[in-house]
Enzyme design. Structure first.
Site, PDB file in Angstrom:
ATOM      1  N   CYS A  74       0.840  -1.203   0.000  1.00 34.83           N
ATOM      2  CA  CYS A  74       0.000   0.000   0.000  1.00 34.83           C
ATOM      3  C   CYS A  74       0.878   1.258   0.000  1.00 34.83           C
ATOM      4  O   CYS A  74       1.521   1.566   1.004  1.00 34.83           O
ATOM      5  CB  CYS A  74      -0.920  -0.018   1.212  1.00 34.83           C
ATOM      6  N   CYS A  77      -0.067   3.785   2.643  1.00 33.75           N
ATOM      7  CA  CYS A  77       0.416   3.390   3.975  1.00 33.75           C
ATOM      8  C   CYS A  77       1.854   3.848   4.157  1.00 33.75           C
ATOM      9  O   CYS A  77       2.222   4.343   5.222  1.00 33.75           O
ATOM     10  CB  CYS A  77       0.332   1.875   4.153  1.00 33.75           C
TER      11      CYS A  77
END
Length: 151
Positions: A74, A77
């Site tokens: 991600c 993230c």
């Protein structure tokens, strides 16, 4: 020494106790019922959490916890990581910042229905208080933290 204090709710009687950050590792006691609090290690870095350590690190924490649910793939993230590292430093002693890799820990992620990444889960006294989803700017996270820590 710092005169900064943290607010900890006693799990035995519910009293709110203002404890100097410098005394957290001494295992202070509740001012009302004298129940000892566990010694609290003050860390200025996020703590990695797994399915096996979740209860101890998050649910049993005397400090409020901000749990970052993330994954290596991600990119959002990854962009949130330096922000949360800075939050951990800024709020050391008042807030525990923890990180949960959802790919490696599907039980905990499923328990809290983490469906999008990144997801921030806010815990107080062993209970989920709120959830924020998405890559939010530091100012937005900070605005929420001020309200979260004040209650």
């Amino acid at each position: 020494m710092t005169d900064e204090r943290v607010l900890i709710r006693c799990r035995n009687c519910g009293a709110r106790n203002r404890i100097p950050v410098a005394r957290l590792q001494e295992g202070p006691r509740c001012g009302r019922c004298k129940t000892p609090f566990p010694a609290i290690s003050v860390t200025s870095r996020p703590v990695m959490v797994s399915d096996a350590t979740f209860a101890r690190e998050v649910l049993e924490s005397p400090l409020p916890v901000l749990l970052d649910c993330w994954a290596t793939w991600c990119s959002y993230c990854g962009a949130l990581t330096p922000i949360l590292d800075d939050v951990a430093r800024s709020y050391a002693g008042r807030l525990k910042v923890a990180k949960l890799n959802v790919d490696q820990n599907p039980v905990t992620a499923g328990r809290f229905s983490v469906m999008s990444l990144p997801t921030l889960l806010f815990f107080r006294d062993g209970k989920l208080v709120d959830t924020l989803a998405g890559a939010l700017p530091r100012q937005e996270i900070e605005r929420y933290l001020v309200r979260f820590l004040a209650t």
